[in-house]
Design a protein around this motif. Structure first.
Motif, PDB file in Angstrom:
ATOM      1  N   HIS A  34      -9.772  10.427   2.461  1.00 10.07           N
ATOM      2  CA  HIS A  34      -8.381  10.034   2.687  1.00 10.07           C
ATOM      3  C   HIS A  34      -8.200   8.516   2.645  1.00 10.07           C
ATOM      4  CE1 HIS A  34      -6.138  13.714   3.451  1.00 10.07           C
ATOM      5  NE2 HIS A  34      -7.239  14.207   4.005  1.00 10.07           N
ATOM      6  N   GLN A  35      -9.199   7.795   3.049  1.00 10.49           N
ATOM      7  CA  GLN A  35      -9.101   6.336   3.022  1.00 10.49           C
ATOM      8  C   GLN A  35      -9.115   5.797   1.592  1.00 10.49           C
ATOM      9  OE1 GLN A  35     -12.133   4.384   5.342  1.00 10.49           O
ATOM     10  NE2 GLN A  35     -11.400   2.318   4.844  1.00 10.49           N
ATOM     11  N   PHE A  36      -9.881   6.451   0.719  1.00 13.53           N
ATOM     12  CA  PHE A  36     -10.046   5.963  -0.656  1.00 13.53           C
ATOM     13  C   PHE A  36      -9.680   7.036  -1.681  1.00 13.53           C
ATOM     14  CE2 PHE A  36     -13.373   3.811   1.924  1.00 13.53           C
ATOM     15  CZ  PHE A  36     -12.885   2.512   1.839  1.00 13.53           C
ATOM     16  N   THR A  37      -8.628   7.798  -1.418  1.00  8.86           N
ATOM     17  CA  THR A  37      -8.291   8.948  -2.252  1.00  8.86           C
ATOM     18  C   THR A  37      -8.193   8.602  -3.733  1.00  8.86           C
ATOM     19  OG1 THR A  37      -7.021   9.833  -0.401  1.00  8.86           O
ATOM     20  CG2 THR A  37      -6.675  10.854  -2.546  1.00  8.86           C
ATOM     21  N   ASP A  38      -8.975   9.330  -4.536  1.00  9.05           N
ATOM     22  CA  ASP A  38      -8.962   9.222  -5.997  1.00  9.05           C
ATOM     23  C   ASP A  38      -9.188   7.796  -6.496  1.00  9.05           C
ATOM     24  OD1 ASP A  38      -8.602  11.963  -6.459  1.00  9.05           O
ATOM     25  OD2 ASP A  38      -6.459  11.801  -6.084  1.00  9.05           O
ATOM     26  N   THR A  39     -10.097   7.112  -5.819  1.00  9.73           N
ATOM     27  CA  THR A  39     -10.587   5.818  -6.291  1.00  9.73           C
ATOM     28  C   THR A  39     -12.100   5.934  -6.463  1.00  9.73           C
ATOM     29  OG1 THR A  39     -11.053   4.891  -4.093  1.00  9.73           O
ATOM     30  CG2 THR A  39      -8.787   4.683  -4.923  1.00  9.73           C
ATOM     31  N   GLY A  40     -12.728   4.859  -6.853  1.00  6.57           N
ATOM     32  CA  GLY A  40     -14.170   4.888  -7.055  1.00  6.57           C
ATOM     33  C   GLY A  40     -14.962   5.173  -5.801  1.00  6.57           C
ATOM     34  N   LYS A  41     -14.349   4.963  -4.633  1.00 11.73           N
ATOM     35  CA  LYS A  41     -15.048   5.211  -3.372  1.00 11.73           C
ATOM     36  C   LYS A  41     -14.754   6.584  -2.780  1.00 11.73           C
ATOM     37  CE  LYS A  41     -15.766   0.497  -1.669  1.00 11.73           C
ATOM     38  NZ  LYS A  41     -15.566  -0.415  -0.513  1.00 11.73           N
ATOM     39  N   ASP A  42     -13.892   7.347  -3.417  1.00 12.90           N
ATOM     40  CA  ASP A  42     -13.613   8.706  -2.953  1.00 12.90           C
ATOM     41  C   ASP A  42     -14.866   9.553  -3.186  1.00 12.90           C
ATOM     42  OD1 ASP A  42     -12.774  11.337  -2.545  1.00 12.90           O
ATOM     43  OD2 ASP A  42     -10.795  10.973  -3.408  1.00 12.90           O
ATOM     44  N   PRO A  84       5.498  17.031  -6.700  1.00  8.23           N
ATOM     45  CA  PRO A  84       6.894  16.700  -6.369  1.00  8.23           C
ATOM     46  C   PRO A  84       7.072  15.328  -5.734  1.00  8.23           C
ATOM     47  CG  PRO A  84       6.002  18.250  -4.781  1.00  8.23           C
ATOM     48  CD  PRO A  84       4.970  18.105  -5.853  1.00  8.23           C
ATOM     49  N   TRP A  85       5.993  14.762  -5.187  1.00 15.53           N
ATOM     50  CA  TRP A  85       6.101  13.471  -4.514  1.00 15.53           C
ATOM     51  C   TRP A  85       5.138  12.475  -5.148  1.00 15.53           C
ATOM     52  CZ3 TRP A  85      10.189  13.839  -1.531  1.00 15.53           C
ATOM     53  CH2 TRP A  85      10.482  15.059  -0.925  1.00 15.53           C
ATOM     54  N   ASN A  86       5.553  11.235  -5.212  1.00 19.88           N
ATOM     55  CA  ASN A  86       4.693  10.176  -5.731  1.00 19.88           C
ATOM     56  C   ASN A  86       3.821   9.660  -4.591  1.00 19.88           C
ATOM     57  OD1 ASN A  86       3.474   8.154  -7.162  1.00 19.88           O
ATOM     58  ND2 ASN A  86       5.255   6.782  -7.155  1.00 19.88           N
ATOM     59  N   THR A  87       2.660  10.277  -4.440  1.00 22.46           N
ATOM     60  CA  THR A  87       1.775   9.949  -3.322  1.00 22.46           C
ATOM     61  C   THR A  87       0.799   8.826  -3.650  1.00 22.46           C
ATOM     62  OG1 THR A  87       0.221  11.666  -4.032  1.00 22.46           O
ATOM     63  CG2 THR A  87       1.911  12.296  -2.416  1.00 22.46           C
ATOM     64  N   GLY A  88       0.756   8.428  -4.920  1.00 24.32           N
ATOM     65  CA  GLY A  88      -0.170   7.375  -5.300  1.00 24.32           C
ATOM     66  C   GLY A  88      -1.578   7.861  -5.565  1.00 24.32           C
ATOM     67  N   ASP A  89      -1.774   9.180  -5.537  1.00 25.22           N
ATOM     68  CA  ASP A  89      -3.084   9.743  -5.851  1.00 25.22           C
ATOM     69  C   ASP A  89      -2.890  10.959  -6.748  1.00 25.22           C
ATOM     70  OD1 ASP A  89      -2.514  12.035  -4.161  1.00 25.22           O
ATOM     71  OD2 ASP A  89      -2.955  10.752  -2.453  1.00 25.22           O
ATOM     72  N   MET A  90      -3.944  11.749  -6.932  1.00 26.70           N
ATOM     73  CA  MET A  90      -3.889  12.882  -7.858  1.00 26.70           C
ATOM     74  C   MET A  90      -3.649  14.219  -7.169  1.00 26.70           C
ATOM     75  SD  MET A  90      -7.151  11.688 -10.184  1.00 26.70           S
ATOM     76  CE  MET A  90      -7.210  13.204 -11.142  1.00 26.70           C
ATOM     77  N   SER A  91      -3.420  14.231  -5.867  1.00 27.50           N
ATOM     78  CA  SER A  91      -3.239  15.495  -5.144  1.00 27.50           C
ATOM     79  C   SER A  91      -1.995  16.222  -5.627  1.00 27.50           C
ATOM     80  CB  SER A  91      -3.135  15.228  -3.641  1.00 27.50           C
ATOM     81  OG  SER A  91      -2.054  14.370  -3.355  1.00 27.50           O
ATOM     82  N   ARG A  92      -2.102  17.570  -5.671  1.00 26.33           N
ATOM     83  CA  ARG A  92      -1.015  18.385  -6.212  1.00 26.33           C
ATOM     84  C   ARG A  92      -0.809  19.643  -5.378  1.00 26.33           C
ATOM     85  NH1 ARG A  92       0.054  16.503 -11.393  1.00 26.33           N
ATOM     86  NH2 ARG A  92      -1.448  14.928 -12.063  1.00 26.33           N
TER      87      ARG A  92
END
Length: 225
Positions: free
Chosen positions: A110-118, A215-223
């Motif tokens: 959750h801290q680094f969602t869909d980044t290199g540290k995820d 539906p929401w722009n969360t800034g990550d890839m979650s769907r």
């Protein structure tokens, strides 16, 4: 060499060419053994084994979703200690790791969602987000600073004990199942049940971040799916 070939070769080298430790090797052996047990399921079916598997599926599933996820990782609610520890123990029997390691991984996710540290983002591929990340403990705990984000759990003797004896509890459960109902109970109660719980959890990491509505722009890839 095309782009796809380059990516595949790079992923192959990163996965197999890295340094493997005993925790990674143990994870491969355990998960391979569980999946192999499932191959015997059609030949060792009986209703007793099936209902034992379903009961354990419910208990260990609650251990992951209610205890590991909501109670320990997100602190969404509090429970009396005896009940908190009971649900956490059910989570241990899911073979998804100790509470300390599971919560550590999820908080970093959750801290680094869909980044290199995820620890398990599909940006490194479907295989990595589904299962590959489990076999690379150095990546999981080394990218973000180790177990520094679970001091609340590390302070408690019970969770430290579970971390050091994590696998033993499932071995004991497997022995009890075999003693109670023979090989069919072992196949369904350990193999089928555990694999179902594991992949239901892993699909959230992979499919839940690759396909579905957003539906929401969360800034990550979650769907939503």
């Amino acid at each position: 060499m095309g782009l796809l070939s380059t990516v595949l070769v790079k992923s192959y080298v990163e996965f197999w060419g890295r340094k493997w430790n005993i925790q990674d090797i143990s994870a491969v052996v355990v998960l391979l053994a569980l999946h192999c047990l499932c191959l015997f399921a059609p030949f060792h079916f009986n209703w007793g084994a099936f209902w034992v598997a379903m009961a354990l599926y419910l208990l260990t599933g609650l251990g992951v979703t209610l205890s590991y996820h909501r109670n320990l990782a997100h602190r969404s609610f509090t429970l009396p200690k005896w009940l908190e520890y009971s649900f956490a123990y059910c989570g241990v029997l899911s073979l998804q790791g100790s509470p300390i390691e599971w919560v550590c991984t999820h908080r970093y996710h959750h801290q680094f969602t869909d980044t290199g540290k995820d620890p398990h983002s599909p940006i490194k591929g479907l295989w990595h987000s589904q299962m590959g990340w489990i076999f690379d403990s150095s990546y999981r705990f080394g990218q973000c600073g180790g177990l520094k984000n679970v001091e609340d759990l590390k302070k408690q003797l019970f969770y430290r004990f579970l971390r050091h004896t994590n696998l033993l509890h499932s071995v004991l459960l497997g022995g009890l199942l075999y003693a109670a109902g023979g090989f069919s109970f072992l196949v369904w109660g350990m193999g089928v049940r555990t694999v179902l719980v594991l992949h239901n959890t892993f699909l959230v990491n992979s499919v839940g971040h690759m396909w579905g509505k957003k539906p929401w722009n969360t800034g990550d890839m979650s769907r939503n799916n």
